[in-house]
Design an enzyme around this catalytic site. Structure first.
Site, PDB file in Angstrom:
ATOM      1  N   PRO A   1      25.200  70.444   6.542  1.00 59.19           N
ATOM      2  CA  PRO A   1      23.778  70.414   6.159  1.00 59.19           C
ATOM      3  C   PRO A   1      23.616  70.719   4.674  1.00 59.19           C
ATOM      4  O   PRO A   1      24.195  71.677   4.165  1.00 59.19           O
ATOM      5  CB  PRO A   1      23.154  71.529   7.013  1.00 59.19           C
ATOM      6  CG  PRO A   1      24.157  71.861   8.061  1.00 59.19           C
ATOM      7  CD  PRO A   1      25.495  71.492   7.508  1.00 59.19           C
ATOM      8  N   GLU A   2      22.865  69.871   3.983  1.00 59.51           N
ATOM      9  CA  GLU A   2      22.558  70.094   2.577  1.00 59.51           C
ATOM     10  C   GLU A   2      21.041  70.324   2.457  1.00 59.51           C
ATOM     11  O   GLU A   2      20.362  70.485   3.475  1.00 59.51           O
ATOM     12  CB  GLU A   2      23.027  68.890   1.745  1.00 59.51           C
ATOM     13  CG  GLU A   2      24.523  68.619   1.883  1.00 59.51           C
ATOM     14  CD  GLU A   2      25.017  67.444   1.043  1.00 59.51           C
ATOM     15  OE1 GLU A   2      24.378  67.106   0.033  1.00 59.51           O
ATOM     16  OE2 GLU A   2      26.050  66.858   1.420  1.00 59.51           O
TER      17      GLU A   2
END
Ligand SMILES: [Zn+2]
Length: 273
Positions: free
Chosen positions: A2-3
């Site tokens: 996840p960014e």
């Protein structure tokens, strides 16, 4: 992993379900997730209410009534799922926070790399992060200033959380492709025009991915809180596209290791200089 767009999506979608709610219980299936300790979590977290939810970089910050914060980092494979209290946890659930005995917030993490911290001052965890790329204070001038004298590859700088917060492998590759910049170019070699272009493509790829509720490249790790997948990866031009042809010029997308990360790029559209 996840960014920024994935964590922002989780924050946006969790907020109406968690803010204003009381933490009535905690079950930990993996003690290593809780910092400073399981005992501190049990004694200090349960009984508090969540008064705010914010994102900084890839961190989620739950503001609590007791002037403390619960900080969560999902690392490589973490996700947060909202379930009814009665829901059976799957085998990858490492913790459940019960909210008003109405819902359980399940921290799912197959690789057990995610972390939760209970802190008095959030800056002890997030204080060293670089600027937020979607805030007004992140200007082309600021980016130029931070790139000056930097000899590291631009790809590595974009993934460095102290250089700029929230960007990781996927969105760095996408922003560099859109700006037609080779990922190995030293930071200080970018021209003023390239810096302005990169500033703009960073914001474009992040906003677009937020609009698409994040990227579920790995269909077993990134989920929205309701358990559905994001669709941002369907718009990727180079990230994870090795073996496919560049949509602009038809050249095969290549993968290059830069500081132990696979970087995807088009050798024609993003020439090395
Ligand atoms: Zn190309």
């Amino acid at each position: 992993m996840p960014e920024l767009p994935e964590v922002e999506t989780i924050k946006n979608e969790l907020t109406p379900h968690v803010v204003g709610h009381h933490i009535t219980g905690l079950t930990l299936f993996w003690d290593g997730i809780a910092h400073p300790s399981v005992e501190e979590f049990r004694s200090r977290l349960v009984g508090q209410s969540i008064i705010a939810l914010a994102r900084r970089g890839k961190y989620l910050i739950f503001g609590l009534t007791g002037d403390e914060a619960l900080i969560i980092h999902l690392r490589m494979t973490g996700s947060l799922l909202l379930k009814p209290t009665s829901a059976e946890p799957d085998k990858f659930i490492r913790a459940i926070l019960y909210l008003d005995e109405e819902a359980g917030l399940h921290f799912r993490d197959p690789r057990k790399l995610g972390m939760m911290w209970l802190v008095k001052d959030a800056n002890t965890i997030v204080g060293k992060l670089g600027p937020e790329p979607l805030e007004a204070s992140f200007t082309p001038q600021l980016l130029a200033h931070r790139l000056a004298n930097r000899t590291a590859p631009i790809k590595a700088l974009l993934c460095d959380q102290s250089f700029i917060a929230g960007i990781g492998n996927m969105y760095a590759d996408e922003a560099l492709f859109a700006a037609r910049i080779h990922p190995e170019r030293p930071g200080k070699s970018l021209s003023q025009d390239e810096i302005e272009c990169l500033h703009s493509t960073i914001q474009q790829v992040l906003w677009s991915a937020i609009g698409n509720k994040g990227a579920s490249v790995d269909r077993n790790t990134y989920f929205r809180p309701d358990g559905t997948l994001g669709t941002a990866h369907f718009e990727f031009k180079v990230a994870h596209q090795r073996g496919k042809s560049c949509l602009v010029c038809g050249t095969l997308i290549q993968r290059l290791p830069i500081r132990n990360r696979g970087s995807y790029f088009c050798p024609h559209c993003q020439p090395a200089r």
